[in-house]
Design a protein around this motif. Sequence first.
Motif, PDB file in Angstrom:
ATOM      1  N   SER A  81      95.838 108.658  79.008  1.00 43.90           N
ATOM      2  CA  SER A  81      95.697 108.645  77.556  1.00 43.90           C
ATOM      3  C   SER A  81      95.092 109.928  77.012  1.00 43.90           C
ATOM      4  CB  SER A  81      94.844 107.449  77.127  1.00 43.90           C
ATOM      5  OG  SER A  81      93.581 107.477  77.766  1.00 43.90           O
TER       6      SER A  81
ATOM      7  N   TYR B 211      97.225 112.793  75.820  1.00 41.69           N
ATOM      8  CA  TYR B 211      97.962 112.610  74.575  1.00 41.69           C
ATOM      9  C   TYR B 211      97.054 112.675  73.354  1.00 41.69           C
ATOM     10  CZ  TYR B 211     102.277 111.382  76.956  1.00 41.69           C
ATOM     11  OH  TYR B 211     103.417 111.428  77.711  1.00 41.69           O
TER      12      TYR B 211
ATOM     13  N   PHE C 122     104.045 108.399  73.487  1.00 38.76           N
ATOM     14  CA  PHE C 122     103.287 107.944  74.649  1.00 38.76           C
ATOM     15  C   PHE C 122     104.176 107.058  75.525  1.00 38.76           C
ATOM     16  CE2 PHE C 122     100.336 105.038  76.811  1.00 38.76           C
ATOM     17  CZ  PHE C 122      99.429 105.936  77.343  1.00 38.76           C
TER      18      PHE C 122
END
Length: 222
Positions: A35, A38, A119
């Motif tokens: 994560s 991003y 994502f």
Amino acid sequence: MASTLWFYVGNEVIRFSAVEFCLVTGLTFGDSCESLSYITKHMDKWILRSYFRDGKVNVKMFANWFRNLGPDNNVSDDDMVKLVLVLFLEMTLVGKDDRNAIMYWALQLVDDLDAFNSFPWGTFLYGRTFDSLSTCVVGRDDKYKERLESPAKRKAEEYNVYGFVTAFQVWAIEAIPKWAMLGYASRVNNVTPRILNWECTRIPSYVELYDNIFKYRNVRMP
């Protein structure tokens, strides 16, 4: 990346892997779903700062807060869209215990909708679903034996499955045609992703599924 699950049904062996998950959901897969890679430095964390400044919030608290929003709330339309995305992610796609904290990195990610949409949610959600499916029954047989020997009235042993469980259910409906033949689900479309093709008509009990499907050796597969 998570691997593959194999299930014995009747005389057949059926596969649940990232391929089937992708066909069912249509979600994006990628090489990495870390994560933090991003969450770019220019994100201002507006959603996080504006609505979640009071510390840790679990999924149930988030859902209750959203449910209690009145018509005169001061949430902008843009923020409302982003909050709904995170709520849907937490309650439907991630499918975790509502006592768990919400994913604060998702609140940061949703500030940039392009980053949020790019994502690899398929990779992330398949990994969570695979991990839950592959561990949810570990040790349950021993616990069941303990229950049988205990004075407890309830002898059944239960377990929970987390992740995008609906995708697994749709895969099962397609992999075991008798599921629909018995009236547990009906086809309503013929499109991709395949999750759009089915609706559940009723919820069978474990006894029904065992008696009608799993105890037979000649269950037909597609």
